[in-house]
Structure formats: structure tokens, C-alpha cells
Design an enzyme around this catalytic site. Structure first.
Site, PDB file in Angstrom:
ATOM      1  N   CYS A 140       3.208  28.821 -15.933  1.00  0.00           N
ATOM      2  CA  CYS A 140       2.720  29.289 -17.234  1.00  0.00           C
ATOM      3  C   CYS A 140       2.076  28.156 -18.024  1.00  0.00           C
ATOM      4  O   CYS A 140       2.606  27.725 -19.062  1.00  0.00           O
ATOM      5  CB  CYS A 140       3.866  29.908 -18.009  1.00  0.00           C
ATOM      6  SG  CYS A 140       4.661  31.163 -17.025  1.00  0.00           S
TER       7      CYS A 140
ATOM      8  N   ARG B 238      -1.040  16.195  -9.194  1.00  0.00           N
ATOM      9  CA  ARG B 238      -2.215  15.327  -9.348  1.00  0.00           C
ATOM     10  C   ARG B 238      -3.426  16.007 -10.018  1.00  0.00           C
ATOM     11  O   ARG B 238      -4.032  15.409 -10.911  1.00  0.00           O
ATOM     12  CB  ARG B 238      -2.617  14.686  -8.011  1.00  0.00           C
ATOM     13  CG  ARG B 238      -1.511  13.810  -7.416  1.00  0.00           C
ATOM     14  CD  ARG B 238      -2.010  12.892  -6.311  1.00  0.00           C
ATOM     15  NE  ARG B 238      -2.800  11.801  -6.843  1.00  0.00           N
ATOM     16  CZ  ARG B 238      -4.101  11.718  -6.771  1.00  0.00           C
ATOM     17  NH1 ARG B 238      -4.789  12.654  -6.169  1.00  0.00           N
ATOM     18  NH2 ARG B 238      -4.731  10.701  -7.309  1.00  0.00           N
TER      19      ARG B 238
ATOM     20  N   PRO C  99       0.817  -1.213   0.000  1.00  0.00           N
ATOM     21  CA  PRO C  99       0.000   0.000   0.000  1.00  0.00           C
ATOM     22  C   PRO C  99       0.851   1.264   0.000  1.00  0.00           C
ATOM     23  O   PRO C  99       1.895   1.313   0.656  1.00  0.00           O
ATOM     24  CB  PRO C  99      -0.773  -0.109   1.321  1.00  0.00           C
ATOM     25  CG  PRO C  99       0.145  -0.867   2.216  1.00  0.00           C
ATOM     26  CD  PRO C  99       0.911  -1.827   1.342  1.00  0.00           C
ATOM     27  N   GLY C 100       0.421   2.258  -0.748  1.00  0.00           N
ATOM     28  CA  GLY C 100       1.082   3.557  -0.725  1.00  0.00           C
ATOM     29  C   GLY C 100       0.069   4.591  -0.253  1.00  0.00           C
ATOM     30  O   GLY C 100       0.129   5.077   0.870  1.00  0.00           O
TER      31      GLY C 100
HETATM   32  N1  LLP Z   1       2.551  -1.765  -6.125  1.00  0.00           N
HETATM   33  C1  LLP Z   1       2.764  -1.487  -7.419  1.00  0.00           C
HETATM   34  C2  LLP Z   1       3.382  -2.513  -8.260  1.00  0.00           C
HETATM   35  C3  LLP Z   1       2.394  -0.245  -7.948  1.00  0.00           C
HETATM   36  O1  LLP Z   1       2.600   0.015  -9.236  1.00  0.00           O
HETATM   37  C4  LLP Z   1       1.804   0.729  -7.101  1.00  0.00           C
HETATM   38  C5  LLP Z   1       1.413   2.045  -7.624  1.00  0.00           C
HETATM   39  C6  LLP Z   1       1.608   0.402  -5.737  1.00  0.00           C
HETATM   40  C7  LLP Z   1       1.994  -0.862  -5.286  1.00  0.00           C
HETATM   41  C8  LLP Z   1       0.995   1.351  -4.750  1.00  0.00           C
HETATM   42  O2  LLP Z   1      -0.310   1.643  -5.088  1.00  0.00           O
HETATM   43  P1  LLP Z   1      -1.250   2.472  -4.076  1.00  0.00           P
HETATM   44  O3  LLP Z   1      -1.477   1.615  -2.859  1.00  0.00           O
HETATM   45  O4  LLP Z   1      -0.556   3.723  -3.726  1.00  0.00           O
HETATM   46  O5  LLP Z   1      -2.482   2.714  -4.847  1.00  0.00           O
HETATM   47  N2  LLP Z   1       0.659   8.754  -9.369  1.00  0.00           N
HETATM   48  C9  LLP Z   1      -0.664   8.187  -9.274  1.00  0.00           C
HETATM   49  C10 LLP Z   1      -0.659   6.805  -8.694  1.00  0.00           C
HETATM   50  C11 LLP Z   1       0.208   5.834  -9.470  1.00  0.00           C
HETATM   51  C12 LLP Z   1       0.298   4.494  -8.801  1.00  0.00           C
HETATM   52  C13 LLP Z   1       1.383   3.672  -9.428  1.00  0.00           C
HETATM   53  N3  LLP Z   1       1.582   2.399  -8.835  1.00  0.00           N
HETATM   54  C14 LLP Z   1      -1.568   9.121  -8.474  1.00  0.00           C
HETATM   55  O6  LLP Z   1      -1.115  10.169  -8.044  1.00  0.00           O
HETATM   56  O7  LLP Z   1      -2.750   8.824  -8.306  1.00  0.00           O
END
Ligand code: LLP
Length: 409
Positions: free
Chosen positions: A341, A310, A272-273
């Protein structure tokens, strides 16, 4: 418990008024709540306590070293996708046997580093990657633990740009290719196939797609007849950025996973991120100008799209709140914009807002994940500072980039 909220019309991060921080530190800056980070991590872990997963925080969502060190203390591992992220996770003290290396395009150097540092698992996404890892491992006389990323052809009903589990997406291998690669790996002497991984996308707020993925994994496992040591279910768990958005029922997901794992010996891994980091932070910004033009009130902030990508990149909604709420309101077409800009340098449009003046401060909320980690120097602007609040104390955890450093090359 929500640690960033209005108290008597003053936005507070834990016990500190955000206004006092805005007066102390130069805006814009990211401001985090440590208690919120802890609460999110423990809430996540407790939703899955029945399965005792290894939680590998996804470093791409936030790679601040102080935050990574705090997560390490909570028992977190790391999901990394580059040499930089791997080295940062190690610098934070995270044990390599709690680090998984993901990503569709790992270079030879990155593979060498991951092998040298003895990470828990390298999640591979193609046959050619398997051949390369086998070769690099052979040269070092090592046997490397690997996983294969399955593309289950399930999309998470999320923004297209952050969906990764559909068959058109570049990620992972289809069920057929997955099974074929499992057979081929059994002949690669320097690889040990221990994991199956999936990640279908980010900001998913329904448990349905996750449930569907579990059914597909079961199908694939029964075809390969492999007892995987690790099943890495990736990240993707969403949060609610606005009152309208529904909340993911994490405990229901927890129940699905518990049932899924009952007949298996595998260890579950999560990456999780957003769920851990998103609501831990605000981006504090000063109003430079208020410009009335074309029937609109443009509130021009000192934070721009380079500081928070975002909204420009995904049309993402981040609520904005004043650090000091007034009893009066501005009514009309209000647009919060940055100084960059580009017309896409726009954060939010709304019909009313607390009365504010030039020189006042606002907070862009829920920016702890993919906020700072997506910043850039666009328009030759320095990367902003990061502050961490813990109860009644605060400290600088990343200095604002100096103009001196910025103009050096
Ligand atoms: N594992 C893998 C292999 C991933 O590609 C990602 C996110 C995660 C875990 C973590 O996912 P999360 O739990 O955070 O949803 N920049 C975009 C989000 C891109 C996510 C890319 N991969 C945004 O700001 O919404």
C-alpha cells in the site's frame, strides 16, 4: 559467461528452467546461480592478480549463510559492519584473520566482540572510536590492529544515496584529521595502526574516481610517513544493470592498483559486494492481476517493495523478463507494481513486454546484491525463500518465513 539467460524463450538458471522452479517453490523467491557467483569471484580476483589482494566480500550486500560458505571455499574473506554480520561470517567458516570490521557507529559490545574474535583489522572512523577501542583493548590486555578510514573527498559519480566519499558525507576522516589521528594513535598503547581504508561509494562504473583516490592516498601516506601494512580500497565496483549502462573496466583499475602498490610493501584489501553478488540472482514472482486503468496496464506482482527495496529506495533499474517469452507483445504503458500500500511500490515502467497473463511468472533481474539483505516485513509479509542452483541441481538455502513465526510478536 552468463549463467542466467533465455534459452529458446525459456529463462534458465544454469541448466534449470526457472518455470520449473516457480512451479515447485512458492513465489516470490530469490534464485541464485552458484556458477555465476564463482565466475564473478574469479573474474574479480584475476583482474587484480598482479597485486594478490585479500578479497573481503561485503556481507551487507548478501548475508545468506550458504553463499558465504561458498565464498569462503573460494578463498574470500569478509567485510562486516555489525556483530550480526561478524558472527555470520565466522559461522560460514571464514577465518577471522580475513575479516575486516568497518562502520561509522560501532558499539562497545561490537568492539569487544571484534577484539575477542581477533579480526584482522578494525577500520575506525573517528578519534573517539580510537579512544574507545584503545580502552576496551587495554581492559583485555590486548593490542588491537586498526585502520583509519580516509574521506578523500572524491565522489564516484553515482546515485547520491550510495555515495560515501564526499566531504559532506559522514564517513571517514578528512586528510588533515587523518594525519592528526595517526600521530595521536602512536601514543595509544593498546592500538597498532596497520591500515588505511577508503570506500567512496557504490555502483561506480568509471575508473576515474578510483584513480583519483589512489593519488590522494599516495599524498596522505607521504605526509604521515607510515608504512601501512594494509591498504583497504573498499568496494564500489559497479555492474551494468541495463544495456545502456557502461561496464566498469576492471582490468584497467587492476593496472592502476598494480602501479600504485609497486613502491609499497602493503597488502591490498578489497571489499566488493555488488560486483560479486548482483548478477547471481533473480527474484521470481507471479502475476496476480493485470489491471487496465488510466491508459496503463498495471502488472500486479506478488513481490513487493518489501522484497526488493532498490527501485523504491534509489529509483534503481532492474530489468524484468518473463519466465516464458511469448512471440506476441503487449504494447502501451506497462507498469510493474507490487501489492504494497504505497505508490512507490513500483518496479519498472516500459512501453512493451512479452504477452503475459494472470498466473504467469516473471523474473526481476540482477538482484543478488542488496536484494534479500534489504528485505523487510513491511505490510506484515513474510521474508521470502532463497534457492540455489548449481548446474542441474537446486536446493532451498533459506526457508520462506512462516506466517506463524511472523505473527508471534
Ligand atoms: N565497504 C564499505 C565500507 C561499504 O560501505 C560498502 C557498501 C562496501 C564495501 C561494498 O560496496 P559495493 O562493492 O557493494 O558497492 N544499498 C545500496 C548500496 C549501499 C552500499 C553501502 N556500502 C544499493 O542497493 O545500491
Amino acid at each position: 559467461m552468463d549463467y542466467i539467460k533465455l534459452r529458446k524463450n525459456n529463462l534458465c538458471v544454469e541448466n534449470i528452467s526457472a518455470l520449473s522452479l516457480a512451479k515447485k517453490y512458492k513465489t516470490p523467491f530469490y534464485c541464485y546461480s552458484l556458477s555465476q557467483l564463482k565466475s564473478n569471484f574469479y573474474n574479480f580476483s584475476s583482474a587484480f592478480k598482479g597485486t594478490k589482494p585479500l578479497v573481503c566480500f561485503s556481507v551487507k550486500s548478501n548475508s545468506n549463510l550458504s553463499l558465504l560458505k561458498e565464498l569462503k571455499k573460494m578463498g574470500s574473506g569478509a567485510d562486516v559492519v555489525s556483530a550480526g554480520e561478524l558472527l555470520k561470517a565466522l559461522r560460514a567458516g571464514i577465518n577471522p584473520n580475513k575479516i575486516v570490521f568497518s562502520g561509522v557507529g560501532k558499539t562497545t559490545e561490537e568492539i569487544e566482540l571484534a577484539i575477542k574474535k581477533r579480526v584482522l583489522l578494525i577500520n575506525m572512523e573517528s578519534e573517539n572510536e580510537a579512544i574507545l577501542i584503545n580502552k576496551v583493548s587495554g581492559k583485555r590486555s590486548k593490542i588491537t590492529s586498526v585502520g583509519i578510514r580516509l574521506n578523500p573527498d572524491v565522489t564516484g559519480k553515482t546515485n547520491k544515496k550510495i555515495s560515501t566519499g564526499g566531504k559532506e558525507d559522514k564517513f571517514g576522516l578528512s586528510q588533515n584529521d587523518f594525519i592528526i589521528l595517526c600521530k595521536k594513535i602512536s601514543k595509544m598503547k593498546n592500538l597498532k595502526l596497520e591500515g588505511l581504508s577508503v570506500h567512496i561509494g557504490s555502483q561506480i562504473t568509471s575508473t576515474k574516481p578510483f584513480k583519483k583516490v589512489l593519488t590522494i592516498i599516495n599524498k596522505v601516506i607521504s605526509k604521515t610517513k607510515i608504512n601501512f601494512k594494509f591498504i583497504d580500497l573498499g568496494g564500489g565496483m559497479g555492474i551494468s544493470y541495463s544495456n545502456k549502462e557502461k561496464k566498469l573496466n576492471l582490468s584497467q583499475y587492476g593496472k592502476f592498483v598494480k602501479k600504485f602498490i609497486e613502491d609499497k610493501k602493503a597488502k591490498i584489501i578489497f571489499e566488493p559486494g555488488r560486483f560479486i553478488a548482483a548478477n547471481t540472482s533473480i527474484l521470481v514472482s507471479k502475476i496476480i492481476y493485470i489491471k487496465k486503468s488510466n491508459n496503463k496496464n498495471y502488472i500486479i506482482l506478488d513481490a513487493g517493495m518489501n522484497d526488493l527495496m532498490r527501485p523504491a529506495l534509489y529509483n534503481a533499474h532492474h530489468k524484468i523478463i518473463p519466465l516464458k517469452k511469448s512471440n506476441k507483445s503487449i504494447i502501451g504503458n506497462i507498469e510493474f507494481v507490487g501489492p504494497i500500500c504505497e505508490s512507490s511500490d513500483k518496479f519498472l515502467s516500459q512501453k512493451n513486454f512479452s504477452k503475459v497473463r494472470e498466473g504467469d511468472y516473471v523474473a526481476i533481474t540482477n538482484v543478488g546484491a542488496y536484494g534479500m539483505s534489504l528485505t523487510s516485513n513491511y505490510n506484515t509479509r513474510p521474508i521470502v525463500a532463497e534457492i540455489l542452483v548449481n548446474g542441474s541441481s537446486h536446493k532451498l538455502i533459506k526457508k520462506r518465513q512462516s506466517l506463524e513465526n511472523l505473527i508471534n510478536n
